[in-house]
Motif scaffolding. Structure first.
Motif, PDB file in Angstrom:
ATOM      1  N   GLN A   8      -5.254  -0.111  -8.060  1.00 52.76           N
ATOM      2  CA  GLN A   8      -4.512  -0.331  -6.801  1.00 52.76           C
ATOM      3  C   GLN A   8      -5.360  -1.116  -5.817  1.00 52.76           C
ATOM      4  OE1 GLN A   8      -3.611   3.583  -5.424  1.00 52.76           O
ATOM      5  NE2 GLN A   8      -1.671   3.735  -6.535  1.00 52.76           N
ATOM      6  N   GLU A  55      -6.416   4.283  -9.523  1.00 52.18           N
ATOM      7  CA  GLU A  55      -6.605   4.017  -8.102  1.00 52.18           C
ATOM      8  C   GLU A  55      -7.455   2.772  -7.899  1.00 52.18           C
ATOM      9  OE1 GLU A  55      -7.797   7.852  -6.259  1.00 52.18           O
ATOM     10  OE2 GLU A  55      -5.770   7.616  -5.460  1.00 52.18           O
ATOM     11  N   GLN A  61      -5.679   5.886  -1.670  1.00 50.03           N
ATOM     12  CA  GLN A  61      -4.892   5.607  -0.465  1.00 50.03           C
ATOM     13  C   GLN A  61      -5.800   5.359   0.723  1.00 50.03           C
ATOM     14  OE1 GLN A  61      -2.443   9.154  -0.660  1.00 50.03           O
ATOM     15  NE2 GLN A  61      -0.609   7.869  -0.690  1.00 50.03           N
ATOM     16  N   ARG A  62      -6.836   6.185   0.818  1.00 53.57           N
ATOM     17  CA  ARG A  62      -7.766   6.034   1.932  1.00 53.57           C
ATOM     18  C   ARG A  62      -8.452   4.683   1.875  1.00 53.57           C
ATOM     19  NH1 ARG A  62      -9.724  11.081   4.164  1.00 53.57           N
ATOM     20  NH2 ARG A  62     -11.731  10.083   4.473  1.00 53.57           N
ATOM     21  N   MET A 112      -4.762  12.436   2.138  1.00 49.76           N
ATOM     22  CA  MET A 112      -4.562  11.273   1.274  1.00 49.76           C
ATOM     23  C   MET A 112      -5.549  11.250   0.108  1.00 49.76           C
ATOM     24  SD  MET A 112      -3.875   8.187   3.884  1.00 49.76           S
ATOM     25  CE  MET A 112      -2.411   8.149   4.905  1.00 49.76           C
ATOM     26  N   SER A 113      -5.127  10.587  -0.953  1.00 48.79           N
ATOM     27  CA  SER A 113      -6.007  10.421  -2.102  1.00 48.79           C
ATOM     28  C   SER A 113      -7.074   9.379  -1.765  1.00 48.79           C
ATOM     29  CB  SER A 113      -5.199   9.944  -3.304  1.00 48.79           C
ATOM     30  OG  SER A 113      -4.803   8.601  -3.104  1.00 48.79           O
ATOM     31  N   CYS A 132      -7.396   1.972   0.385  1.00 51.07           N
ATOM     32  CA  CYS A 132      -6.426   0.920   0.674  1.00 51.07           C
ATOM     33  C   CYS A 132      -6.170   0.822   2.169  1.00 51.07           C
ATOM     34  CB  CYS A 132      -5.102   1.196  -0.055  1.00 51.07           C
ATOM     35  SG  CYS A 132      -5.219   0.899  -1.824  1.00 51.07           S
ATOM     36  N   LEU A 133      -6.093   1.987   2.802  1.00 48.43           N
ATOM     37  CA  LEU A 133      -5.837   1.999   4.241  1.00 48.43           C
ATOM     38  C   LEU A 133      -6.979   1.312   4.983  1.00 48.43           C
ATOM     39  CD1 LEU A 133      -3.833   3.170   6.339  1.00 48.43           C
ATOM     40  CD2 LEU A 133      -5.422   5.068   6.589  1.00 48.43           C
ATOM     41  N   VAL A 174       0.864  -1.180   0.000  1.00 45.42           N
ATOM     42  CA  VAL A 174       0.000   0.000   0.000  1.00 45.42           C
ATOM     43  C   VAL A 174       0.897   1.224   0.000  1.00 45.42           C
ATOM     44  CG1 VAL A 174      -1.692   1.331   1.300  1.00 45.42           C
ATOM     45  CG2 VAL A 174      -1.876  -1.151   1.188  1.00 45.42           C
ATOM     46  N   GLY A 175       0.698   2.085  -0.978  1.00 44.97           N
ATOM     47  CA  GLY A 175       1.612   3.210  -1.157  1.00 44.97           C
ATOM     48  C   GLY A 175       1.350   4.363  -0.211  1.00 44.97           C
ATOM     49  N   ILE A 176       1.612   4.135   1.049  1.00 43.93           N
ATOM     50  CA  ILE A 176       1.484   5.228   2.005  1.00 43.93           C
ATOM     51  C   ILE A 176       2.853   5.472   2.608  1.00 43.93           C
ATOM     52  CG2 ILE A 176       0.501   5.887   4.227  1.00 43.93           C
ATOM     53  CD1 ILE A 176      -2.018   4.326   3.370  1.00 43.93           C
TER      54      ILE A 176
END
Lengths: 336, 362, 272
Positions: free
Chosen positions: C195, C192, C162-163, C158-159, C165-166, C146-148
């Motif tokens: 991802q 996204e 990202q959110r 966050m995009s 994925c988190l 996960v690209g954080i």
């Protein structure tokens, strides 16, 4: 939730508009702290330029004394705001009711420790009452505490016309004394702010309170109980207001039921100015301490400038508008 | 609607008293006065107490008025305004219905006063108002200008005696929202101090906002002491006792209480167990005794000799005389309940000032 | 046609049978059933109002069914509230993501399950173990690719991807075996979305079973192993994804293709 991202997503390697910092949250807190410290410093510098004798122990005493009760109340209000409880407008009642219970018990000859503990207990009971109405009535906290604030004042007016702390009591002696050159009542306020700041930032309890304030739906989805959190916050904030009542009656030898009204504005202004947003979920108690200090310096500066008395009201009103404006600006900017 | 404690000190009882005393003609002849609807000839006084919960003097005003009306053999009807505009307005209707000849009232919620005034005007009933002026109503209130002067003079005299007028600072604890009253009480006090001690330099006089209460005063006063670090002999005047005591307490907090004296207004904190040792004195108004002043007008109206309406604080129908008392003297003044009892028994025309003010005796 | 219905029970991590839920006269779910194998991605599709949302809510404890049984890992369960489902190992990632904007990534990940300090004194004081949580969060996110960049950043910046994925990765950190995803790519762009889909695949590789609700047949076919089709509150078909085309699934959803089980036509009005 963020706005939907457009279908045409940017290229993978494109850097984000702002590179992430080590800790975005604490750097926002740091920025707030520096801003208020700078404004405070500016006020002090300007006053000292006009009146070099501003930099004196008398000024220090005046400011620290003024900070004490307002600071403790600001912690109470700050907790309510951070937890998403909007505002507690009945804080003046919690303050005076607790002070009245404390001096009444002292007057009845009970030991100081009992009377001093009764203050926070009274405040906690008051806060819980607010919390219960808010949680189980599913009502807006501002409306509820506005109503209980009026009702509580009315009840106090029936209970007593004015209350006095026994002049020979230990608590009164404490209120008149000093430690390390500063008023006794100043130190409990500082300790309370530091402890509360640490607790909010580093305990499980604080984390959950912030989460409920930041996004109640999310917190609930993670299994946190909103009613229990609300009740705990209002009860705890009430206990702190009750503690403020103990400090209050130690320095105010005589007070009337509506004596708390004067704290309402400065406390709300201090909280908002400290960046504790009314939308909940964030706040830094070190900044709150600076904010209280800054606001407490204003009346002292006004005295040094020799401005007519009405100016302090003008300043307070103006600052509140400024603080609300800054809060609104912060919210708009973060919403982008 | 709110509960209206209708306490008609019953017409029967009034008539009985009147008959027993054989004062007024209760038979056929119309007695002097405005004259009500179904009048039996007896002069009827309507009295509306303020009904503010934190002020026992308001109910006691009613007790004093009742006693004075009894003395005169008048009918007496008492209502409470319950500190509410709505109740005060309703009370006006009730009094008009009752056909009273004169109304006395304290209304702490004066926003409805213009409406109430119109009602009474239409009904032709004269009104005496306490402390809060309304156009067309007889104004009875404490002479705030005289109160300020009396307090300032007394404090100046003490400073002259104790410090030979060597005063470094005269602090004025104000309540600017009270407007003209604040100006009279604090401004005149400053002038009076200057009168007694003319050598105090002009820049030794400073003012700050105390908002008329101890708590605000105590929040704002420390700055004043800090801003005048070299002042040793300090005098404090203010809009009321609370404001003055706030300044005195702040002096204690900042260790500046070695040579400080204050003189308050309204006597709120000059009696009791915990009087601030630096509060040299205060000015008492004997609020419960207002009716005794108001009855000067009432007597004239009852006698058919309607006086000219004076309806402002500047030009009052009757000014209540303020009474400066030192802390020692204040301890000797009878309690408010004793004062009410004494006023009720006193002969006509006697005021609280005459009875209880040390200055009147001396 | 291998419709995947006949599975060995021991392989099932979740089995919901004959779930019925009425709202007054309205039947939202009528004998809906769903089974989930260990380490598989089960797509859940259906038209609006077919009962997907209600079924998800039943499985996540937000709605209590009128009848029917749920078995998790061979033991029957009865969810009264969302925390019951969480305790049974079912994590639901809601459409609103359930992230607190004012808190950091790691704080969000551990929200409601903060680990206390190992120092007994600090533990008694309710102090959390930030360092430990950060490390574990960092490790897990790295493992899931996960690209954080840093877990200390507030999630506000966050995009959407990202959110999302988190929020999904949180399930793994919490040790959940079953993750329910409701339209996880609905608000995301193409890249996204990709991802997120890749992350779902990695979850499966970690032995996590996923129920994925989506309207996007292309995405479903890409990531899901099987798909359950719902119509009018019933589960009408289960297919192995490799055996069907997106067009066939759409046919099942709309009723253009017949259901496996005969659905009585007297079913009352159905809402989602």
């Amino acid at each position: 939730m963020t706005a939907p991202v457009t279908a045409a997503d940017p290229a993978p390697s494109r850097p984000r508009r702002r590179p992430p910092r080590a800790d975005a949250r604490s750097s926002a807190g740091l920025r707030d702290a520096l801003t208020i410290a700078a404004v405070w410093l500016l006020l002090g510098t300007v006053t000292a330029l006009v009146r070099p004798d501003f930099l004196s122990t008398q000024t220090l005493l005046a400011v620290t004394f003024t900070m004490a009760v307002a600071g403790v109340l600001a912690v109470s209000q700050g907790l309510v705001v951070i937890s998403g409880g909007l505002l507690d407008l009945s804080l003046p009642v919690a303050l005076i009711l607790s002070a009245w219970v404390t001096v009444s018990l002292l007057g009845a000859g009970l030991p100081t420790i009992v009377a001093v503990l009764a203050g926070p207990l009274t405040g906690a009971a008051w806060g819980l009452l607010n919390g219960l109405i808010i949680v189980y009535g599913k009502l807006n906290p501002i409306i509820v505490t506005l109503a209980t604030g009026f009702g509580g004042l009315a009840i106090m007016l029936v209970l007593f016309k004015s209350a006095q702390i026994p002049s020979g009591s230990e608590l009164r002696a404490f209120g008149l004394g000093r430690t390390l050159g500063l008023p006794n009542v100043f130190w409990p306020m500082v300790i309370l702010i530091v402890l509360t700041g640490l607790a909010v930032a580093y305990t499980r309890w604080g984390r959950r309170m912030v989460a409920v304030g930041g996004n109640a739906v999310a917190a609930k989805a993670r299994g946190l109980s909103l009613p229990r959190t609300r009740l705990a916050v209002f009860g705890g904030a009430g206990a702190i207001a009750g503690f403020a009542g103990v400090l209050f009656c130690s320095v105010n030898p005589s007070f009337t039921p509506n004596a708390g009204a004067g704290f309402q504005l400065i406390v709300i202004a201090a909280v908002i100015l400290a960046g504790i947003s009314l939308s909940g979920g964030k706040g830094n108690f070190l900044v709150l301490l600076l904010s209280v200090g800054f606001l407490s310096t204003i009346p002292v500066s006004i005295a040094f400038f020799g401005l007519p008395p009405a100016w302090s009201l003008v300043f307070q009103g103006g600052l509140l508008i400024l603080a609300v404006g800054i809060d609104g600006y912060r919210m708009r900017r973060s919403a982008r | 609607m709110k509960h209206v404690p209708h306490r008609p000190f019953t017409l029967a009882a009034a008539a009985l008293t009147a008959a027993a005393l054989g004062l007024t003609g209760c038979s056929s002849e119309g007695s002097g006065g405005g004259g009500g609807g179904e009048d039996d000839g007896t002069f009827t006084l309507g009295f509306a107490v303020g009904g503010q919960p934190d002020a026992d003097w308001q109910d006691l005003q009613g007790d004093v008025a009742q006693a004075l009306a009894e003395q005169r053999g008048w009918d007496f009807v008492e209502l409470s305004n319950d500190n509410s505009e709505a109740t005060a307005t309703t009370n006006a209707d009730l009094f008009i219905q009752e056909g009273v000849d004169l109304v006395m009232m304290f209304n702490g919620q004066p926003s409805a006063n213009p409406v109430i005034a119109k009602k009474y005007e239409d009904a032709g009933i004269p009104v005496i108002t306490f402390d809060i002026a309304q156009e067309g109503w007889y104004f009875v209130g404490v002479d705030n200008a005289a109160a300020g002067t009396a307090g300032g003079t007394a404090l100046g005299e003490v400073a002259k005696a104790e410090w030979d007028c060597e005063v470094d600072l005269v602090i004025s604890a104000e309540g600017t929202s009270a407007g003209q009253i604040n100006e009279w009480r604090t401004g005149n006090a400053r002038e009076a101090v200057a009168e007694v001690c003319p050598d105090i330099p002009e820049d030794a006089y400073v003012s700050y906002e105390a908002d008329g209460n101890l708590t605000t005063s105590l929040q704002n006063a420390p700055g004043v002491f800090a801003a005048n670090p070299d002042a040793e002999n300090i005098l404090v005047v203010g809009i009321n006792d609370q404001a003055v005591v706030g300044a005195l307490q702040a002096a204690t907090q900042l260790g500046r209480d070695d040579n400080i004296m204050g003189w308050g207004q309204d006597g709120g904190l000059i009696t009791g167990d915990n009087v601030d040792p630096n509060l040299a004195g205060s000015v008492m108004y004997f609020l419960e005794g207002y009716p005794a002043f108001a009855f000067e007008i009432a007597d004239a109206i009852a006698a058919g000799d309607v006086p000219e309406v004076k309806d402002t604080g500047d030009d009052a129908a009757v000014s209540v005389k303020p009474c400066p008392v030192s802390q020692e003297e204040a301890a000797e003044v009878p309690s408010i309940d004793e004062r009410v009892a004494a006023l009720a028994d006193a002969e006509q025309g006697t005021t609280a000032y005459d009875l209880f003010c040390p200055a009147a005796a001396g | 046609m291998g419709n995947g219905a006949g599975t060995d029970d021991h392989d099932l991590v979740l089995r919901a049978d004959n779930i019925t839920r009425r709202y007054g006269a309205v039947v939202a779910l009528a004998d809906a059933s769903l089974s989930l194998r260990r380490g598989e991605v089960m797509g859940l599709v259906g038209d609006n109002g077919a009962g997907k949302s209600t079924l998800l809510k039943v499985l996540s404890g937000a709605v209590i069914p009128d009848s029917g049984s749920i078995v998790v890992d061979g033991s029957p369960v009865s969810f009264k509230r969302p925390s019951d489902a969480m305790n049974a190992g079912i994590e639901t990632v809601y459409q609103d993501l359930a992230l607190v904007d004012t808190m950091s990534a790691v704080q969000n990940v551990y929200l409601g399950r903060e680990e206390l300090s190992r120092n007994p004194l600090l533990k008694a004081l309710n102090v959390v173990d930030d360092r430990g949580m950060r490390k574990q969060a960092r490790d897990t996110l790295a493992e899931l690719k996960v690209g954080i960049q840093t877990v200390n950043v507030s999630v506000k910046g966050m995009s959407g991807g990202q959110r999302q994925c988190l929020a999904i990765a949180r399930a793994l950190i919490w040790g959940r075996r079953i993750v329910i995803l409701d339209e996880p790519t609905a608000a995301l762009g193409v890249r996204e979305s990709q991802q997120v889909l890749e992350l779902i695949g990695r979850l499966r590789d970690h032995g996590v079973s996923v129920i994925l609700v989506s309207h996007n047949m292309q995405q479903l076919v890409q990531v899901a192993d099987r798909v359950t089709v719902m119509r009018l509150g019933r589960s009408i078909a289960v297919r192995d994804v490799k055996d069907v085309t997106p067009e066939q699934i759409v046919g099942l959803i709309t009723g253009a293709l017949p259901a496996d089980a005969q659905a009585p036509e007297d079913t009352a009005t159905v809402i989602s």
